[in-house]
Enzyme design. Structure first.
Site, PDB file in Angstrom:
ATOM      1  N   TYR A 290      60.097  33.840 -85.104  1.00  0.00           N
ATOM      2  CA  TYR A 290      60.882  34.245 -83.921  1.00  0.00           C
ATOM      3  C   TYR A 290      62.345  34.473 -84.327  1.00  0.00           C
ATOM      4  O   TYR A 290      62.953  35.485 -83.960  1.00  0.00           O
ATOM      5  CB  TYR A 290      60.786  33.196 -82.805  1.00  0.00           C
ATOM      6  CG  TYR A 290      61.602  33.588 -81.584  1.00  0.00           C
ATOM      7  CD1 TYR A 290      61.211  34.667 -80.781  1.00  0.00           C
ATOM      8  CD2 TYR A 290      62.772  32.918 -81.250  1.00  0.00           C
ATOM      9  CE1 TYR A 290      61.973  35.058 -79.680  1.00  0.00           C
ATOM     10  CE2 TYR A 290      63.541  33.299 -80.149  1.00  0.00           C
ATOM     11  CZ  TYR A 290      63.132  34.371 -79.368  1.00  0.00           C
ATOM     12  OH  TYR A 290      63.893  34.755 -78.283  1.00  0.00           O
TER      13      TYR A 290
ATOM     14  N   PRO B 225      71.340  35.080 -75.562  1.00  0.00           N
ATOM     15  CA  PRO B 225      71.314  33.865 -74.762  1.00  0.00           C
ATOM     16  C   PRO B 225      70.766  32.668 -75.526  1.00  0.00           C
ATOM     17  O   PRO B 225      69.986  32.800 -76.473  1.00  0.00           O
ATOM     18  CB  PRO B 225      70.356  34.196 -73.600  1.00  0.00           C
ATOM     19  CG  PRO B 225      70.041  35.667 -73.712  1.00  0.00           C
ATOM     20  CD  PRO B 225      70.284  36.033 -75.144  1.00  0.00           C
TER      21      PRO B 225
ATOM     22  N   GLU C 163      59.512  32.681 -68.055  1.00  0.00           N
ATOM     23  CA  GLU C 163      58.160  32.379 -68.553  1.00  0.00           C
ATOM     24  C   GLU C 163      58.150  32.259 -70.079  1.00  0.00           C
ATOM     25  O   GLU C 163      57.089  32.130 -70.698  1.00  0.00           O
ATOM     26  CB  GLU C 163      57.192  33.476 -68.098  1.00  0.00           C
ATOM     27  CG  GLU C 163      56.991  33.456 -66.596  1.00  0.00           C
ATOM     28  CD  GLU C 163      56.081  34.558 -66.088  1.00  0.00           C
ATOM     29  OE1 GLU C 163      55.450  35.259 -66.907  1.00  0.00           O
ATOM     30  OE2 GLU C 163      56.007  34.723 -64.866  1.00  0.00           O
TER      31      GLU C 163
HETATM   32  P1  NDP Z   1      59.531  36.238 -69.977  1.00  0.00           P
HETATM   33  O1  NDP Z   1      58.299  35.807 -70.680  1.00  0.00           O
HETATM   34  O2  NDP Z   1      59.780  35.717 -68.612  1.00  0.00           O
HETATM   35  O3  NDP Z   1      59.602  37.840 -69.934  1.00  0.00           O
HETATM   36  C1  NDP Z   1      59.233  38.610 -71.044  1.00  0.00           C
HETATM   37  C2  NDP Z   1      59.000  40.046 -70.597  1.00  0.00           C
HETATM   38  O4  NDP Z   1      58.665  40.827 -71.746  1.00  0.00           O
HETATM   39  C3  NDP Z   1      57.859  40.177 -69.604  1.00  0.00           C
HETATM   40  O5  NDP Z   1      58.227  41.078 -68.590  1.00  0.00           O
HETATM   41  C4  NDP Z   1      56.734  40.751 -70.443  1.00  0.00           C
HETATM   42  O6  NDP Z   1      55.938  41.613 -69.632  1.00  0.00           O
HETATM   43  C5  NDP Z   1      57.505  41.598 -71.457  1.00  0.00           C
HETATM   44  N1  NDP Z   1      56.722  41.846 -72.651  1.00  0.00           N
HETATM   45  C6  NDP Z   1      56.303  40.948 -73.581  1.00  0.00           C
HETATM   46  N2  NDP Z   1      55.542  41.554 -74.501  1.00  0.00           N
HETATM   47  C7  NDP Z   1      55.478  42.870 -74.157  1.00  0.00           C
HETATM   48  C8  NDP Z   1      54.833  44.006 -74.701  1.00  0.00           C
HETATM   49  N3  NDP Z   1      54.097  43.920 -75.811  1.00  0.00           N
HETATM   50  N4  NDP Z   1      54.979  45.210 -74.082  1.00  0.00           N
HETATM   51  C9  NDP Z   1      55.708  45.302 -72.962  1.00  0.00           C
HETATM   52  N5  NDP Z   1      56.350  44.273 -72.392  1.00  0.00           N
HETATM   53  C10 NDP Z   1      56.227  43.064 -72.979  1.00  0.00           C
HETATM   54  O7  NDP Z   1      60.728  35.838 -70.950  1.00  0.00           O
HETATM   55  P2  NDP Z   1      62.310  36.121 -70.882  1.00  0.00           P
HETATM   56  O8  NDP Z   1      62.687  36.836 -69.652  1.00  0.00           O
HETATM   57  O9  NDP Z   1      62.970  34.847 -71.198  1.00  0.00           O
HETATM   58  O10 NDP Z   1      62.449  37.052 -72.161  1.00  0.00           O
HETATM   59  C11 NDP Z   1      63.107  38.302 -72.154  1.00  0.00           C
HETATM   60  C12 NDP Z   1      63.843  38.486 -73.478  1.00  0.00           C
HETATM   61  O11 NDP Z   1      64.858  37.493 -73.590  1.00  0.00           O
HETATM   62  C13 NDP Z   1      62.981  38.327 -74.736  1.00  0.00           C
HETATM   63  O12 NDP Z   1      63.336  39.340 -75.658  1.00  0.00           O
HETATM   64  C14 NDP Z   1      63.356  36.948 -75.262  1.00  0.00           C
HETATM   65  O13 NDP Z   1      63.168  36.842 -76.652  1.00  0.00           O
HETATM   66  C15 NDP Z   1      64.815  36.911 -74.877  1.00  0.00           C
HETATM   67  N6  NDP Z   1      65.420  35.591 -74.816  1.00  0.00           N
HETATM   68  C16 NDP Z   1      64.937  34.628 -73.985  1.00  0.00           C
HETATM   69  C17 NDP Z   1      65.539  33.383 -73.931  1.00  0.00           C
HETATM   70  C18 NDP Z   1      65.002  32.277 -73.083  1.00  0.00           C
HETATM   71  O14 NDP Z   1      65.378  31.087 -73.320  1.00  0.00           O
HETATM   72  N7  NDP Z   1      64.194  32.540 -72.080  1.00  0.00           N
HETATM   73  C19 NDP Z   1      66.723  33.097 -74.729  1.00  0.00           C
HETATM   74  C20 NDP Z   1      67.134  34.170 -75.591  1.00  0.00           C
HETATM   75  C21 NDP Z   1      66.514  35.381 -75.604  1.00  0.00           C
HETATM   76  P3  NDP Z   1      54.327  41.715 -69.671  1.00  0.00           P
HETATM   77  O15 NDP Z   1      53.790  40.375 -70.105  1.00  0.00           O
HETATM   78  O16 NDP Z   1      53.960  42.111 -68.267  1.00  0.00           O
HETATM   79  O17 NDP Z   1      54.073  42.803 -70.642  1.00  0.00           O
HETATM   80  C1  8X3 Z   2      65.248  31.857 -77.005  1.00  0.00           C
HETATM   81  C2  8X3 Z   2      66.159  30.705 -77.185  1.00  0.00           C
HETATM   82  O1  8X3 Z   2      66.675  28.686 -78.649  1.00  0.00           O
HETATM   83  O2  8X3 Z   2      64.352  29.032 -77.997  1.00  0.00           O
HETATM   84  O3  8X3 Z   2      65.620  32.941 -77.774  1.00  0.00           O
HETATM   85  O4  8X3 Z   2      65.363  30.432 -79.641  1.00  0.00           O
HETATM   86  S1  8X3 Z   2      65.595  29.672 -78.429  1.00  0.00           S
END
Ligand code: NDP
Ligand code: 8X3
Length: 251
Positions: free
Chosen positions: A148, A178, A184
């Site tokens: 990751y 972030p 989720e």
């Molecule tokens: P969620 O799991 O809530 O949302 C992830 C989204 O990505 C969903 O809408 C999912 O839609 C979509 N997704 C995943 N795989 C695919 C795919 N193969 N094709 C199309 N869509 C896809 O997580 P977050 O909102 O937290 O994550 C969003 C972004 O933020 C990510 O890039 C994550 O790495 C990043 N992030 C998150 C953090 C956290 O602590 N939550 C911190 C730092 C970064 P569906 O399943 O319907 O395809």
């Molecule tokens: C998501 C935040 O700290 O789990 O990117 O990597 S952390």
């Protein structure tokens, strides 16, 4: 014509919140994701907010599907490259190839496929703004997170290099990185184990998808001469990938 924003991964978390926030700001929305029912619910909510909403149900890991669904879109003012995931939390010797492939194919290759299609439209138009959702994992590798973290290091590198590539074209590139955001994300990382996912946020007030969406709304409203290259956002109880101050009341 109103400004139009594409948000990948808008069925949940940060992407869903961003779609609603940009709709409130006056953008028409193109929302993508793999879950059709979630996209349909979002479409209704965006339309209730007074914006148009097109939903595109596809997997960003497929270059063919990215081309099929995104190439016909004529005008893109903002692209939020948000679709992504963590799968598993394991030492390297116990890692799963399926998890590794999912992260690299989505977080890195999916982002690249989407970006090439949309950026060539923006370059032709001489304007646009691409916002990549990186992570603090993009500069702070941590135990159990090798792949990751590698994928988000790639997003960090790609963001910096594409900013240089697009510099002369009038297309801005920003990255938001972030820390802990309650979405989720952990449920997906732990393959549906709700109890384990909830424990991640015990004793912490994490950021929400709305917090990140608010930052995105601010970034896209900045004057033309001003850009946010890199923005790191964390809960007040977090100082980095290794430092979280949990407040757990003792029984
Ligand atoms: P969620 O799991 O809530 O949302 C992830 C989204 O990505 C969903 O809408 C999912 O839609 C979509 N997704 C995943 N795989 C695919 C795919 N193969 N094709 C199309 N869509 C896809 O997580 P977050 O909102 O937290 O994550 C969003 C972004 O933020 C990510 O890039 C994550 O790495 C990043 N992030 C998150 C953090 C956290 O602590 N939550 C911190 C730092 C970064 P569906 O399943 O319907 O395809
Ligand atoms: C998501 C935040 O700290 O789990 O990117 O990597 S952390």
């Amino acid at each position: 014509m109103k400004k139009q924003a594409i948000i990948t991964g808008a069925t949940s978390g940060i992407g869903r919140a961003t779609a609603l926030r940009l709709a409130a700001l006056g953008y028409d929305i193109v929302a993508t994701g793999r879950r059709a029912d979630r996209l349909e619910t979002l479409r209704r909510e965006v339309e209730q907010a007074g914006a148009a909403c097109r939903t595109l149900c596809f997997d960003v890991r497929s270059e063919e599907e990215c081309e099929k669904y995104l190439d016909p879109i004529e005008q893109v003012d903002v692209l939020v490259n948000n679709a992504g995931l963590a799968a598993g939390l394991e030492h390297i010797d116990r890692g799963s190839t399926a998890d590794w492939d999912a992260m690299i194919d989505t977080n890195v290759k999916g982002l690249l496929y989407v970006t090439r299609i949309v950026s060539r439209k923006m370059v032709a138009a001489g304007s646009g703004h691409i916002i990549n959702i990186g992570s603090i994992a993009g500069t702070e590798p941590y135990e159990n997170g090798a792949v990751y973290c590698a994928s988000k290091h790639a997003v960090h590198a790609i963001s910096q290099a594409m900013r240089a590539d697009l510099l002369a074209s009038g297309v801005k590139v920003s990255e938001i990185r972030p820390g802990m955001v309650e979405t989720e994300f952990s449920l997906v990382r732990f393959h549906g184990d709700r109890e384990r996912a909830d424990r991640v946020y015990d004793g912490v007030t994490p950021l929400t998808g709305d917090d990140i969406a608010e930052a995105i709304a601010w970034i896209v409203q900045l004057p033309a001469h001003m850009n946010v290259n890199d923005m790191v956002l964390m809960p007040a109880q977090q100082a980095g990938a290794y430092y979280t101050c949990k407040k757990i009341s003792k029984p």
